[in-house]
Design an enzyme around this catalytic site. Sequence first.
Site, PDB file in Angstrom:
ATOM      1  CG  PHE A   1      -2.081  -0.949   1.109  1.00  0.00           C
ATOM      2  CD1 PHE A   1      -3.148  -0.682   0.257  1.00  0.00           C
ATOM      3  CD2 PHE A   1      -2.101  -2.118   1.852  1.00  0.00           C
ATOM      4  CE1 PHE A   1      -4.212  -1.556   0.161  1.00  0.00           C
ATOM      5  CE2 PHE A   1      -3.165  -2.999   1.758  1.00  0.00           C
ATOM      6  CZ  PHE A   1      -4.226  -2.725   0.903  1.00  0.00           C
TER       7      PHE A   1
ATOM      8  CD  GLU B   1     -10.675 -10.057   9.192  1.00  0.00           C
ATOM      9  OE1 GLU B   1     -11.329  -9.014   9.048  1.00  0.00           O
ATOM     10  OE2 GLU B   1      -9.538 -10.220   8.699  1.00  0.00           O
TER      11      GLU B   1
ATOM     12  CB  ALA C   1      -4.337  -0.822   4.526  1.00  0.00           C
TER      13      ALA C   1
END
Length: 496
Positions: A34, A194, A343
């Site tokens: 990024f 997650e 990010a």
Amino acid sequence: MTTDSARTGHADEPERLEGRRSSPHRVVIIGSGFGGLFTAQALRKAPVEITLVAKTTHHLFQPLLYQVATGILSEGEIAPTTREVLSRQDNAQVVLGEVTTIDVKARTVTSQLLGRTTVHPYDSLVVAAGAGQSYFGNDQFATHAPGMKSIDDALELRGRIFGMFELAEGSTDPADVERLLTFVVVGAGPTGVEMAGQIAELSRRTLRRDFRSIDPTKARVILLDAAPAVLPPFGERLGEKAAEKLEKIGVEVQLGAKVVNVNATGIEVEDSDGTRRRIDSVCKVWAAGVAASPLGKQLAEQTGAKIDRAGRVEVLPDLTLPGHPEVFVIGDMMSLDRLPGVAQVAIQGGRHAAKEIKGWVAGKRTGNPFKYHDKGSMATISRFSAVAKIGSVQITGFIAWLLWLAVHLVYIIGFKHRLTTLLHWTVSFIGRGRSERTVTEQQIFARAALQRLGENFAPSLPPEADQAPSWNGAARSQVPAQSNGTGDGARKPSRV
């Protein structure tokens, strides 16, 4: 805004501005994540020459790696080719190679690829080499508990996760089946939460009708962390909500559990009361801790900058290094005001660096401090369920999940990747199917094979055009043709 040397940490401010008027101004960017990619894009219309050097050919959307590992998305959807992304940016070129040396005095960056060495001179340098997995001094754990920082990691984990069900289907030993169908995720941060949630959904929804000898819904999914809470950065309320939802979908949340040993068939933990216990499990996932690129240490040694425990470089307020206003360190490699390794920090840091470089080229006074705008944090738990913290606002459930989808779609690079990602999400979240379930033995054992070649292994091109590529034949000959990567020359049944 004008700044003096006391604020920027650079005593040579007037002289350096005068020296920035050479044309073309050469900008070298290390890393295609990024930070690196958004720096390059922000310099699209600037009168500069950009060289982006990275050890991979793609830009990785790392927050979705766990979906590659669990068969929801393909690697191509979250890792567009960097050359394609920058193909219409005439002032940028992409160089494949691993940066080995940064010489801030000579203002050069040295990279290597297949034995070839290339030196890149620069006027401005942006170091955005990212971070890798940290095992807190126990790097040997990586063999049996892969992290999730690269496409290779995700593909290996995909092979291990789906491979466990295949191996269990062919086993007649109940104890063996139990070990194979026990999945342990270490780390209760966003990545661990997650990952654990998706493995649970995979076993209970996607695979529940696909086997005959085993019941996939009986698989154990354990989420471990030495911390006393799930998702600590999100606050107590959201952490508790996440833990409740995880347990509801079948994840065993075990907090205050420190990992002290890992081997091929299990993991040993020490609870907060000092008790040690073992969990039999073949498939472990490491989602705890990060370590910045070793390039940070090089920069610190040459500039006098400090590095923190994770190897991140302590930068000045404008993201540069002491005495070197031409060197920016951004993203996961920088340490400033306890900013998180997410990010948005990398993206905004890249844009800040680009703005400063454009100011230098225009002869303007620079050194403006970086100002981070927190856009919130999000983590999915299962389909239709997520948690989100945006400022003082805390959201859970379906609305948070929709926000998560929207935000991640926006930051995926390229329309075609957004479209195919949305289609795969539709198939996986509304239905039961997951289109990316293909796994190979090579995915699982390639890391072990490379480790056996040793640290001195280095592939190289042949000296003459008519020769076959040389992959360090002396080292390779140590690996038997039929080896399964375990160190035994004779072929044995494959075990993950």
